[in-house]
Scaffold this motif. Structure first.
Motif, PDB file in Angstrom:
ATOM      1  N   PHE A  56       0.837  -1.195   0.000  1.00 13.04           N
ATOM      2  CA  PHE A  56       0.000   0.000   0.000  1.00 13.04           C
ATOM      3  C   PHE A  56       0.874   1.247   0.000  1.00 13.04           C
ATOM      4  O   PHE A  56       0.493   2.297   0.481  1.00 13.04           O
ATOM      5  N   GLY A  57       2.080   1.138  -0.523  1.00 13.60           N
ATOM      6  CA  GLY A  57       3.058   2.206  -0.388  1.00 13.60           C
ATOM      7  C   GLY A  57       2.990   3.244  -1.475  1.00 13.60           C
ATOM      8  O   GLY A  57       2.055   3.319  -2.271  1.00 13.60           O
ATOM      9  N   TRP A  58       4.066   4.040  -1.515  1.00  9.24           N
ATOM     10  CA  TRP A  58       4.165   5.156  -2.457  1.00  9.24           C
ATOM     11  C   TRP A  58       4.045   4.652  -3.884  1.00  9.24           C
ATOM     12  O   TRP A  58       4.543   3.612  -4.252  1.00  9.24           O
ATOM     13  N   GLY A  59       3.425   5.427  -4.718  1.00  8.41           N
ATOM     14  CA  GLY A  59       3.311   5.089  -6.127  1.00  8.41           C
ATOM     15  C   GLY A  59       2.070   4.308  -6.472  1.00  8.41           C
ATOM     16  O   GLY A  59       1.764   4.139  -7.632  1.00  8.41           O
ATOM     17  N   ASP A  60       1.352   3.798  -5.454  1.00  6.19           N
ATOM     18  CA  ASP A  60       0.122   3.070  -5.744  1.00  6.19           C
ATOM     19  C   ASP A  60      -0.946   4.089  -6.127  1.00  6.19           C
ATOM     20  O   ASP A  60      -1.386   4.896  -5.318  1.00  6.19           O
ATOM     21  N   MET A  61      -1.405   4.043  -7.369  1.00  6.00           N
ATOM     22  CA  MET A  61      -2.305   5.085  -7.866  1.00  6.00           C
ATOM     23  C   MET A  61      -3.683   5.045  -7.214  1.00  6.00           C
ATOM     24  O   MET A  61      -4.477   5.960  -7.389  1.00  6.00           O
ATOM     25  N   TYR A  62      -3.949   3.997  -6.475  1.00  8.54           N
ATOM     26  CA  TYR A  62      -5.268   3.893  -5.863  1.00  8.54           C
ATOM     27  C   TYR A  62      -5.194   3.935  -4.337  1.00  8.54           C
ATOM     28  O   TYR A  62      -5.979   3.310  -3.649  1.00  8.54           O
ATOM     29  N   ILE A 112      -3.154  -4.945   8.717  1.00 11.39           N
ATOM     30  CA  ILE A 112      -3.126  -6.288   8.130  1.00 11.39           C
ATOM     31  C   ILE A 112      -3.681  -6.173   6.709  1.00 11.39           C
ATOM     32  O   ILE A 112      -4.894  -6.094   6.516  1.00 11.39           O
ATOM     33  N   PRO A 113      -2.823  -6.168   5.702  1.00 11.95           N
ATOM     34  CA  PRO A 113      -3.302  -5.948   4.340  1.00 11.95           C
ATOM     35  C   PRO A 113      -3.558  -7.253   3.590  1.00 11.95           C
ATOM     36  O   PRO A 113      -3.068  -8.323   3.954  1.00 11.95           O
ATOM     37  N   GLN A 114      -4.329  -7.133   2.534  1.00 16.18           N
ATOM     38  CA  GLN A 114      -4.495  -8.213   1.567  1.00 16.18           C
ATOM     39  C   GLN A 114      -4.689  -7.572   0.199  1.00 16.18           C
ATOM     40  O   GLN A 114      -5.559  -6.719   0.027  1.00 16.18           O
ATOM     41  N   THR A 115      -3.876  -7.983  -0.744  1.00 15.48           N
ATOM     42  CA  THR A 115      -3.861  -7.296  -2.036  1.00 15.48           C
ATOM     43  C   THR A 115      -3.806  -8.292  -3.182  1.00 15.48           C
ATOM     44  O   THR A 115      -3.136  -9.324  -3.103  1.00 15.48           O
ATOM     45  N   PHE A 116      -4.533  -7.954  -4.213  1.00 11.59           N
ATOM     46  CA  PHE A 116      -4.337  -8.617  -5.513  1.00 11.59           C
ATOM     47  C   PHE A 116      -4.320  -7.533  -6.570  1.00 11.59           C
ATOM     48  O   PHE A 116      -5.214  -6.686  -6.620  1.00 11.59           O
ATOM     49  N   LYS A 117      -3.280  -7.513  -7.385  1.00 11.94           N
ATOM     50  CA  LYS A 117      -3.240  -6.567  -8.499  1.00 11.94           C
ATOM     51  C   LYS A 117      -2.604  -7.239  -9.699  1.00 11.94           C
ATOM     52  O   LYS A 117      -1.733  -8.102  -9.570  1.00 11.94           O
ATOM     53  N   THR A 118      -3.095  -6.851 -10.856  1.00 14.28           N
ATOM     54  CA  THR A 118      -2.604  -7.440 -12.084  1.00 14.28           C
ATOM     55  C   THR A 118      -2.639  -6.390 -13.183  1.00 14.28           C
ATOM     56  O   THR A 118      -3.368  -5.389 -13.079  1.00 14.28           O
ATOM     57  N   GLY A 119      -1.856  -6.613 -14.219  1.00 14.15           N
ATOM     58  CA  GLY A 119      -1.813  -5.622 -15.285  1.00 14.15           C
ATOM     59  C   GLY A 119      -1.210  -6.184 -16.550  1.00 14.15           C
ATOM     60  O   GLY A 119      -0.555  -7.239 -16.549  1.00 14.15           O
ATOM     61  N   TYR A 171      -5.548  -3.699 -12.667  1.00 14.31           N
ATOM     62  CA  TYR A 171      -6.640  -3.909 -11.720  1.00 14.31           C
ATOM     63  C   TYR A 171      -6.030  -4.054 -10.335  1.00 14.31           C
ATOM     64  O   TYR A 171      -5.008  -4.729 -10.152  1.00 14.31           O
ATOM     65  N   ASN A 172      -6.660  -3.407  -9.362  1.00 15.33           N
ATOM     66  CA  ASN A 172      -6.118  -3.399  -8.012  1.00 15.33           C
ATOM     67  C   ASN A 172      -7.233  -3.666  -7.015  1.00 15.33           C
ATOM     68  O   ASN A 172      -8.243  -2.944  -7.011  1.00 15.33           O
ATOM     69  N   ASN A 173      -7.073  -4.702  -6.203  1.00 15.72           N
ATOM     70  CA  ASN A 173      -8.024  -5.015  -5.146  1.00 15.72           C
ATOM     71  C   ASN A 173      -7.261  -5.033  -3.827  1.00 15.72           C
ATOM     72  O   ASN A 173      -6.363  -5.850  -3.631  1.00 15.72           O
ATOM     73  N   ASN A 174      -7.603  -4.104  -2.947  1.00 16.61           N
ATOM     74  CA  ASN A 174      -6.903  -3.981  -1.666  1.00 16.61           C
ATOM     75  C   ASN A 174      -7.876  -4.123  -0.514  1.00 16.61           C
ATOM     76  O   ASN A 174      -8.986  -3.583  -0.555  1.00 16.61           O
ATOM     77  N   GLN A 175      -7.439  -4.826   0.512  1.00 15.82           N
ATOM     78  CA  GLN A 175      -8.189  -4.903   1.763  1.00 15.82           C
ATOM     79  C   GLN A 175      -7.217  -4.627   2.900  1.00 15.82           C
ATOM     80  O   GLN A 175      -6.061  -5.036   2.859  1.00 15.82           O
ATOM     81  N   LEU A 176      -7.704  -3.912   3.896  1.00 16.37           N
ATOM     82  CA  LEU A 176      -6.822  -3.549   5.008  1.00 16.37           C
ATOM     83  C   LEU A 176      -7.606  -3.530   6.309  1.00 16.37           C
ATOM     84  O   LEU A 176      -8.665  -2.900   6.399  1.00 16.37           O
ATOM     85  N   ARG A 177      -7.094  -4.244   7.299  1.00 16.74           N
ATOM     86  CA  ARG A 177      -7.614  -4.178   8.657  1.00 16.74           C
ATOM     87  C   ARG A 177      -6.536  -3.526   9.517  1.00 16.74           C
ATOM     88  O   ARG A 177      -5.428  -4.049   9.642  1.00 16.74           O
ATOM     89  N   ALA A 178      -6.865  -2.372  10.083  1.00 16.25           N
ATOM     90  CA  ALA A 178      -5.873  -1.628  10.853  1.00 16.25           C
ATOM     91  C   ALA A 178      -6.457  -1.222  12.182  1.00 16.25           C
ATOM     92  O   ALA A 178      -7.624  -0.837  12.279  1.00 16.25           O
ATOM     93  N   SER A 179      -5.656  -1.323  13.217  1.00 18.76           N
ATOM     94  CA  SER A 179      -6.039  -0.828  14.533  1.00 18.76           C
ATOM     95  C   SER A 179      -4.851  -0.074  15.112  1.00 18.76           C
ATOM     96  O   SER A 179      -3.693  -0.402  14.843  1.00 18.76           O
ATOM     97  N   GLY A 180      -5.157   0.955  15.861  1.00 16.14           N
ATOM     98  CA  GLY A 180      -4.085   1.758  16.431  1.00 16.14           C
ATOM     99  C   GLY A 180      -4.580   2.565  17.609  1.00 16.14           C
ATOM    100  O   GLY A 180      -5.784   2.640  17.893  1.00 16.14           O
TER     101      GLY A 180
END
Length: 909
Positions: free
Chosen positions: A270-276, A307-314, A333-342
Motif C-alpha cells: 500500500f506504499g508510495w506510487g500506488d495510484m489507488y 493487516i493488508p491483503q492485495t491482488f493486483k494485475t496488469g 486492476y487493483n483489489n486492496n483490503q486492510l484491517r488496521a487498529s491503532g
C-alpha cells in the motif's frame, strides 16, 4: 627520479590489439593492415601488420581519440573509434571479422570508457554494471547502491534529497503510474544505465511544481530481445501467502508485459506510487487537486500499517507501428483490503488549561480500482510530433471505522468518552486526456509546444455516522447527560478542468534564447453534501446545518517570458509570469456568491555551473501559488468525527510562496568519492492554516484560514568515501530542518516552530562472497509553541540497522537484516524500543541456477510495531499502530529467459 618520470609517462600510453578473421573460411588473415589515425588532426600515429595468427598490436600510443581501421586487399575495411582515458587505456577488440569487399558497411563500433556516474547534458547517468549487486537482484537493490539515491521501505525513491515522481523503462511508463512494479520486479542485470533528470510537469497546477524528477531505466539490448520473467510463490501453509508473476516479451520495438501479485503480507504494497491509495480514517472525503487528480482522504489515517491483503494485475503493451506511429496501452486492476487498529495519545495545551485524549481506532477497508491508459505518438512530418494520452480510472471503496476517544484531565481523571462508528461506500470515475503538439524548425533551438489537458471526474458516496457521548461525574457514568448522533450522509461531487498551454522558444544567438508562454485554465467543481437524521425508524429528516450544495468556478490567465543564456560550463535564466485568477464561490442553497480576483507577478531565476561532467552547482529561485480545494471552501461542517468538526471557508485566497534552492554534487569516478548537498528555503504568504475553537468539553471546530509568514527550510550534506578498491565504504550525512507554522487557538495567534536535526553514518563492506552494511541514524526534534510552553517538549529517535548477505558453498546464500529503534521523551506507553530481525536462506537449483528455494523469517523476535510523534498547533500526538508481526515463509522462485542462461553472472561458486 628519471625512472619515476619514465613510469608516469608510460602510464599515460594506451595499447590496442585484435585478431583478424576471414569471414568465409573463419581462418586468420595474414598481413592485414591496422592503422590508427588521430581524429582531431587526421594524422597517422601508428600502424601494424597482422602475424600468421591474424594478430596485431598497436603499442604505446598517446591517450587520445583515434580511428582504427583494419584493411586487406581481399576484404572490406572495418573501422572502430576508440576514446582513450587514463582509467581505460588497454583495448582488445577480440576477433575482428572482415566483411566481403563488396559489402557496404553500415555499422561503426565505438569503444569508450564509461564512468560509473557522469552527466550527459543535464541528465545524471549511472552505469549499472559499475555497481555490484547480489545475485538475482532487482532494480530496487541496484538503486540502493547508487550514490545519492535512497529507497525507503515503501519503495519511494529520492535522488539528491528530491523525490523521484516518475519511473520509466526505456522512456515509457511501466504498468502505468506505479513505479514500484518496475523497481521491485525487473532484474538489475538487465539494466544498462539509470538516468535521472528533470522535465517539465505537463500536469502542473497553478503554483504547483513546474518540473518533476524522472528516473529512466535504460535496458540492455540483450534484455530487450526474446523474453524474460519470473514466477514465485510463498506460504507458511497456515495464515500468510505471497505470489507473483512477471513475464516480459521484447521483439524489436514491441514490448508486451503481464504482471500479477497476490499477498496478505506487507509485500501487498500500500506504499508510495500506488495510484489507488486511500486515506484510512473516519468518513472518506473526495478531493480533486488542480492537476485533476482525484483521491479520497480522511483526517489522518493508519497509512500502510495494519493487516493488508492485495491482488493486483496488469498488462502493458508498447509498439512502434511504423516509423511515424507509436502506440502504447496498459491496463491494471487493483483489489486492496486492510484491517488496521491503532492508538493515539494527544496532549492539548491551551493558554488557561490542558487535557489529554486517548483514542483507540479500528478500521476495515476494501478498495477496487481499474485503470486503462493509452498513448499514441504520431510524427506528422519531419519537424512535427503529436502525442495523445487518454487515461480512464474507476474506483470503488467500502469502509468501516470505529473509534473510542477518552477525555482525561492532567491528573488522569476521565471526564467523558465518545464512541464513533463511520461506514462509507463510494464509487467514482476519472477521465484525463492530454494532447501535446511539438513543432521544431530548421533552426534547432526554435521550438513551439502546445498542450491541452481535459479532466473530468465524478464521485458518489453514501454512509452512516453513529456517535454516542458518555459523561462521568466522580468516575461514575451518567448517560442522561450524553447525546447521540445517528445520521445518513451522501456526497455527490463533479469536477471538470480545461488546461491549455502554448510555449514558444526563439533563439537570438547560439548562447541566448527567449521563451514565451501563455496558459489558460478553467475549472468547475460541484459538491452536494446531504445529512439526514434517523427519526421514526428511517433516515428522512434533513439536517440543514450539515447539508449544502456548493459550486466553485476558477479561471486563470497567465503569461510569462524567460531569458535563457547557455554556454558550455554554465547556464542562466530568469523571467516572470503575470497571472490573473478569477474565482466565484456559489452557495447554491442560499444563492450567495463570493467573487474574487487575484493578480500576481511570479518571478523566477536559475543558475547552473558545471565544474566538470561529474560536478555541478545549481541555484534556483521560484515563486508559486496554490488554490484552495473545494473541501476547504465549502461552508458546511464535516462532523464525521464529532469531537473534531471541520468547517469550510469560502473566503480563502490562493497562497503565494517564495522558494530558494541551492545544491552541489560531485562524483569522482576513479576513486568513487562523492558528495551531495542542498539547501532549501520556502516562505509562504496567505498560507493555509488552522483556526481552532475549543469548547468546554475539549471538542474542536477547525476552519482553514489564510496567514502570512509561514517558513520552512532544510539543509543536507552527504557523501561517500571508499577504501581498499571500494571493498569498504563510509557514507556519512547530516541534515537540519526548520519549520514555522502559524495558527489560531480560540482566536489567539499561535506560532509553532520545529527544529529537526539528523545525523547518520552508513558503513558497507563488499567482498566477493560477503556484503555487510551497518548504519546509525539519530533524529532530534525541538518543538516550540508561543501560546503554551508546556508543549515545548523535545523528543528523539535512534535507529541502528545492519544487513548481511553471505554466499555459501553448494549454491546457497544467507541474507539477514536487523533494525533497532529507540524512541525517547514520548508520552507514557509510547517510549517503545524494539528490534526487527529478518533472515532468509536460499538454495539454487538447475543448470542455470534459475530455480531458487528460500525459507525466510520476518520479525523473528515478534516485536514489530509502528510509532510516530507529531507536533502541530498546540497538540502533541503520539501514535502506535498494529503491523503484521512474526511469520515464516517457504518460497519457490523460477526465473526464466530466452537466452537459457543464469539470471545473474555474479553468483559464482
Amino acid at each position: 627520479m628519471i625512472s619515476l618520470i619514465a613510469c608516469q609517462a608510460y602510464a599515460q600510453k594506451m595499447n590496442i590489439a585484435g585478431t583478424v578473421i576471414d569471414t568465409v573460411a573463419k581462418a586468420p588473415v595474414k598481413n592485414a593492415l591496422a592503422t590508427a589515425v588521430r581524429i582531431k588532426d587526421s594524422i597517422l600515429i601508428s600502424f601494424a601488420r597482422t602475424d600468421a595468427n591474424g594478430r596485431f598490436e598497436l603499442k604505446d600510443l598517446t591517450i587520445d581519440t583515434v580511428q582504427v581501421t583494419v584493411s586487406s586487399p581481399r576484404f572490406g575495411d572495418q573501422s572502430f573509434y576508440v576514446f582513450g582515458s587514463p582509467a581505460n587505456k588497454d583495448f582488445d577488440f577480440g576477433k575482428i571479422v572482415l566483411p566481403p569487399k563488396s559489402q557496404q558497411l553500415n555499422e561503426v563500433i565505438i569503444y569508450a570508457f564509461k564512468d560509473p556516474v557522469y552527466y550527459k547534458g543535464d541528465t545524471l547517468v549511472y552505469t549499472a554494471d559499475s555497481f555490484k549487486v547480489k545475485p538475482n537482484a532487482t532494480v530496487e537493490d541496484l538503486l540502493k547502491k547508487l550514490p545519492g539515491i535512497k529507497v525507503d521501505a515503501q519503495g519511494k525513491i529520492t535522488s539528491q534529497g528530491k523525490e523521484v515522481s516518475q519511473v520509466l523503462v526505456d522512456g515509457d511508463e511501466f504498468f502505468g503510474a506505479d513505479p514500484t512494479v518496475a523497481t521491485k520486479n525487473l532484474a538489475a542485470n538487465g539494466v544498462e544505465s539509470v538516468q535521472v533528470y528533470e522535465k517539465k510537469n505537463d500536469n502542473a497546477t497553478e503554483g504547483g511544481e513546474e518540473t518533476i524528477q524522472v528516473m529512466d531505466l535504460k535496458m540492455k539490448e540483450d534484455a530487450k530481445k526474446g523474453y524474460f520473467g519470473k514466477v514465485s510463490g510463498a506460504s507458511d501453509f497456515q495464515n500468510f501467502h505471497e505470489g507473483e508473476l512477471l513475464a516480459n516479451k521484447f521483439k524489436g520495438s514491441q514490448k508486451i508485459s503481464v504482471f500479477a501479485l497476490g499477498s496478505n503480507t506487507p509485500r501487498s504494497g500500500f506504499g508510495w506510487g500506488d495510484m489507488y491509495k486511500y486515506g484510512l480514517d473516519n468518513e472518506m472525503n473526495k478531493e480533486s487537486d488542480d492537476e485533476g487528480n482525484t483521491y479520497w482522504y480522511g483526517n489522518g489515517g493508519d497509512g500502510a500499517n495494519g493487516i493488508p491483503q492485495t491482488f493486483k494485475t496488469g498488462i502493458y503493451y508498447n509498439d512502434r507501428l511504423s516509423k511515424k506511429t507509436k502506440l502504447g496501452f496498459n491496463y491494471s486492476y487493483n483489489n486492496n483490503q486492510l484491517r488496521a487498529s491503532g492508538s493515539t495519545k494527544s496532549q492539548f495545551f491551551l493558554s488557561d488549561t490542558s487535557y489529554v485524549t486517548e483514542n483507540e481506532t479500528n478500521n476495515n477497508q476494501k478498495t477496487n480500482s481499474h485503470s486503462l491508459n493509452f498513448s499514441i505518438s504520431q510524427t506528422l512530418d519531419s519537424l512535427t510530433d503529436l502525442v495523445i494520452e487518454p487515461k480512464f480510472k474507476l474506483n470503488e471503496l467500502d469502509q468501516t471505522n470505529f473509534q473510542t476517544t477518552k477525555f482525561l484531565t492532567t491528573s488522569d481523571t476521565l471526564s467523558h468518552q465518545t464512541d464513533i462508528l463511520n461506514t462509507n461506500k463510494a464509487e467514482g470515475y476519472n477521465i484525463n486526456t492530454i494532447a501535446k503538439l511539438t513543432r521544431r524548425f530548421k533552426n534547432r533551438d526554435r521550438l513551439l509546444r502546445a498542450n491541452y489537458n481535459f479532466i473530468l471526474s465524478d464521485d458518489r458516496s453514501k454512509g452512516l455516522l453513529k456517535s454516542h457521548n458518555t459523561f462521568y461525574t466522580d468516575s461514575i457514568a451518567n448517560d442522561t447527560l450524553g447525546n447521540v448522533i445517528d445520521q445518513q450522509k451522501t456526497n455527490a461531487s463533479n469536477s471538470q478542468t480545461h488546461n491549455a498551454t502554448v510555449t514558444y522558444t526563439e533563439p537570438l544567438s547560439k548562447k541566448i534564447k527567449l521563451e514565451f508562454e501563455y496558459n489558460f485554465n478553467y475549472n468547475i467543481g460541484l459538491q452536494d453534501k446531504k445529512a439526514q437524521n434517523y427519526i421514526n425508524g428511517e433516515y428522512s429528516a434533513y439536517d440543514p446545518d450539515l447539508t449544502n450544495n456548493f459550486k466553485n468556478t476558477k479561471s486563470t490567465n497567465r503569461f510569462g517570458t524567460k531569458f535563457i543564456y547557455e554556454v558550455k560550463k554554465q547556464s542562466f535564466n530568469f523571467g516572470a509570469k503575470v497571472r490573473n485568477v478569477s474565482i466565484v464561490n456559489s452557495n447554491l442553497i442560499t444563492d450567495q456568491q463570493i467573487k474574487q480576483s487575484v493578480n500576481n507577478v511570479l518571478p523566477f531565476m536559475g543558475y547552473m555551473y558545471k565544474f566538470s561532467d561529474n560536478s555541478r552547482y545549481h541555484l534556483r529561485y521560484t515563486t508559486n501559488s496554490n488554490q484552495p480545494s473545494i473541501n476547504q471552501l465549502q461552508p458546511v461542517p464535516d462532523n464525521s468525527n464529532p469531537n473534531q468538526v471541520r468547517l469550510g471557508n469560502p473566503r480563502l485566497l490562493p497562497t503565494f510562496s517564495h522558494n530558494i534552492n541551492m545544491s552541489f554534487n560531485s562524483y569522482k569516478p576513479i576513486s568513487g568519492k562523492y558528495i551531495w548537498s542542498s539547501i532549501n528555503f520556502t516562505a509562504t504568504d496567505n498560507a493555509f492554516a488552522n483556526a481552532i475553537v475549543y469548547d468546554s468539553l475539549g471538542r474542536t471546530i477547525t476552519q482553514t484560514v489564510n496567514v502570512d509568514g509561514n517558513y520552512n527550510g532544510n539543509a543536507y550534506v552527504g557523501g561517500g568515501i571508499p577504501f581498499f578498491s571500494r571493498m569498504l565504504e563510509l557514507n556519512p550525512s547530516i541534515s537540519a530542518n526548520y519549520n514555522s507554522y502559524s495558527s489560531f487557538i480560540n482566536g489567539k495567534k499561535n506560532i509553532t516552530e520545529t527544529i529537526n536535526t539528523n545525523a547518520s553514518i552508513d558503513i558497507g563492506i563488499n567482498l566477493d562472497t560477503l556484503e555487510f552494511r551497518f548504519s546509525y541514524n539519530y533524529d532530534y526534534n525541538i518543538p516550540r509553541s508561543t501560546l503554551s510552553n508546556a508543549s515545548n517538549k523535545p523528543y528523539s529517535q535512534q535507529q541502528l540497522r545492519a544487513n548481511l548477505t553471505l554466499r555459501l558453498p553448494f549454491k546457497m546464500m544467507l541474507e539477514t537484516d536487523a533494525e533497532y529503534n529507540i524512541n525517547s521523551q514520548r508520552a507514557a506507553g509510547y517510549n517503545i524500543n524494539y528490534v526487527l530481525w529478518n533472515a532468509s536462506l536460499s538454495k539454487m537449483f538447475l543448470k542455470n541456477d534459475n530455480l531458487i528455494l528460500t525459507i525466510s523469517g520476518n520479525d523473528i523476535l515478534n516485536q514489530n510495531i509502528s510509532t510516530q510523534r507529531t507536533v502541530q498547533d498546540n497538540v502533541i500526538t503520539d501514535s502506535k499502530t498494529n503491523i503484521i508481526s512474526r511469520y515464516f515463509l517457504l518460497r519457490l522462485t523460477y526465473k526464466f529467459n530466452s537466452t537459457k542462461t543464469k539470471d545473474s553472472d555474479e553468483f559464482d561458486f
